[in-house]
Scaffold this active site. Structure first.
Site, PDB file in Angstrom:
ATOM      1  N   ASN A 101       0.852  -1.190   0.000  1.00  0.00           N
ATOM      2  CA  ASN A 101       0.000   0.000   0.000  1.00  0.00           C
ATOM      3  C   ASN A 101       0.885   1.237   0.000  1.00  0.00           C
ATOM      4  O   ASN A 101       1.970   1.231   0.595  1.00  0.00           O
ATOM      5  CB  ASN A 101      -0.889  -0.029   1.265  1.00  0.00           C
ATOM      6  CG  ASN A 101      -2.002   0.982   1.214  1.00  0.00           C
ATOM      7  OD1 ASN A 101      -1.796   2.173   1.402  1.00  0.00           O
ATOM      8  ND2 ASN A 101      -3.204   0.514   0.963  1.00  0.00           N
ATOM      9  N   ALA A 102       0.398   2.306  -0.636  1.00  0.00           N
ATOM     10  CA  ALA A 102       1.146   3.556  -0.654  1.00  0.00           C
ATOM     11  C   ALA A 102       1.413   4.064   0.757  1.00  0.00           C
ATOM     12  O   ALA A 102       2.425   4.722   1.009  1.00  0.00           O
ATOM     13  CB  ALA A 102       0.384   4.608  -1.453  1.00  0.00           C
TER      14      ALA A 102
ATOM     15  N   CYS B 188       1.058  -9.282   4.293  1.00  0.00           N
ATOM     16  CA  CYS B 188       1.913 -10.381   3.830  1.00  0.00           C
ATOM     17  C   CYS B 188       1.093 -11.453   3.114  1.00  0.00           C
ATOM     18  O   CYS B 188      -0.119 -11.594   3.331  1.00  0.00           O
ATOM     19  CB  CYS B 188       2.622 -11.023   5.008  1.00  0.00           C
ATOM     20  SG  CYS B 188       3.958 -10.044   5.714  1.00  0.00           S
TER      21      CYS B 188
ATOM     22  N   GLU C 116       1.161 -14.589   3.666  1.00  0.00           N
ATOM     23  CA  GLU C 116       0.626 -15.568   4.623  1.00  0.00           C
ATOM     24  C   GLU C 116      -0.710 -15.086   5.186  1.00  0.00           C
ATOM     25  O   GLU C 116      -1.633 -15.886   5.385  1.00  0.00           O
ATOM     26  CB  GLU C 116       1.626 -15.785   5.773  1.00  0.00           C
ATOM     27  CG  GLU C 116       2.937 -16.413   5.349  1.00  0.00           C
ATOM     28  CD  GLU C 116       4.006 -15.394   4.950  1.00  0.00           C
ATOM     29  OE1 GLU C 116       3.647 -14.309   4.431  1.00  0.00           O
ATOM     30  OE2 GLU C 116       5.186 -15.690   5.159  1.00  0.00           O
TER      31      GLU C 116
ATOM     32  N   CYS D 136       7.488 -13.640   8.504  1.00  0.00           N
ATOM     33  CA  CYS D 136       7.871 -12.619   9.489  1.00  0.00           C
ATOM     34  C   CYS D 136       7.297 -13.003  10.857  1.00  0.00           C
ATOM     35  O   CYS D 136       6.471 -13.915  10.969  1.00  0.00           O
ATOM     36  CB  CYS D 136       7.366 -11.243   9.054  1.00  0.00           C
ATOM     37  SG  CYS D 136       5.582 -11.004   9.270  1.00  0.00           S
TER      38      CYS D 136
ATOM     39  N   CYS E 123       3.513 -12.979  11.111  1.00  0.00           N
ATOM     40  CA  CYS E 123       2.859 -14.087  10.391  1.00  0.00           C
ATOM     41  C   CYS E 123       3.084 -15.421  11.082  1.00  0.00           C
ATOM     42  O   CYS E 123       2.232 -16.310  11.002  1.00  0.00           O
ATOM     43  CB  CYS E 123       3.319 -14.125   8.946  1.00  0.00           C
ATOM     44  SG  CYS E 123       2.543 -12.824   7.960  1.00  0.00           S
TER      45      CYS E 123
HETATM   46  N1  THU Z   1       6.512 -10.532   2.806  1.00  0.00           N
HETATM   47  C1  THU Z   1       5.554 -11.493   2.792  1.00  0.00           C
HETATM   48  O1  THU Z   1       4.503 -11.348   2.158  1.00  0.00           O
HETATM   49  N2  THU Z   1       5.788 -12.635   3.472  1.00  0.00           N
HETATM   50  C2  THU Z   1       6.957 -12.940   4.119  1.00  0.00           C
HETATM   51  O2  THU Z   1       7.097 -14.025   4.663  1.00  0.00           O
HETATM   52  C3  THU Z   1       8.043 -11.952   4.146  1.00  0.00           C
HETATM   53  C4  THU Z   1       7.735 -10.629   3.551  1.00  0.00           C
HETATM   54  C5  THU Z   1       6.273  -9.315   2.026  1.00  0.00           C
HETATM   55  C6  THU Z   1       5.938  -8.075   2.808  1.00  0.00           C
HETATM   56  C7  THU Z   1       6.358  -6.992   1.829  1.00  0.00           C
HETATM   57  O3  THU Z   1       5.282  -6.745   0.934  1.00  0.00           O
HETATM   58  C8  THU Z   1       7.501  -7.602   1.055  1.00  0.00           C
HETATM   59  O4  THU Z   1       7.415  -9.005   1.262  1.00  0.00           O
HETATM   60  C9  THU Z   1       8.876  -7.106   1.477  1.00  0.00           C
HETATM   61  O5  THU Z   1       9.065  -7.248   2.847  1.00  0.00           O
END
Ligand code: THU
Length: 133
Positions: free
Chosen positions: A45-46, A53, A55, A86, A89
């Protein structure tokens, strides 16, 4: 085989990720005990902190489909590093998983690593910890 289905679903979701800020597209796919697969991608998002994420998207799709348990989850991302979930998540996964639930990490070429929830989130706090009995 379930691993192939998870990989394909996660890769398809990854291709649809909305990641114009990080350019880092992630896909996730969940297998449930009933045999369904739910997938999601990161949606940035902006207003940067509002992004979600992959997940989180896969978990939302699973719940919206009426399912409440994660049998296995696979996460795919590009680049040389492992795209492990992360911290937030890991806790999201915890809500619907067991300590031995597989968390599988993949890259474009295939599966790179196998973990369990307990590996990535030891001594976690889950629904049972809320019991006061
Ligand atoms: N991201 C995920 O969607 N899942 C993960 O397990 C690690 C990070 C995304 C969040 C963000 O949009 C981009 O990856 C960079 O951090």
């Amino acid at each position: 085989m379930i691993l192939d289905a998870l990989f394909d679903a996660a890769r398809s979701a990854q291709a649809r990720a909305h990641a114009p800020y990080s350019q880092f597209k992630v896909g996730a796919a969940i297998a449930t005990p009933t045999g369904m697969i739910a997938s999601g991608c990161n949606v940035e998002n902006a207003a940067y902190p509002v992004g979600t994420c992959a997940e989180a998207g896969a978990i939302a799709a699973m719940v919206a489909a009426g399912e409440g348990r994660i049998e296995a989850i696979l996460v795919i991302g590009d680049g040389p590093g492992l795209v492990t979930p992360c911290g937030a998540c890991r806790q999201r996964i915890r809500e619907f998983a067991m300590p031995d639930t597989p968390i599988i990490i993949a890259g474009p070429e295939g599966v790179r690593a196998h973990f369990t929830l307990a590996n990535l989130l030891p001594h976690s706090f889950g629904p049972d910890n809320l019991s006061t009995a």
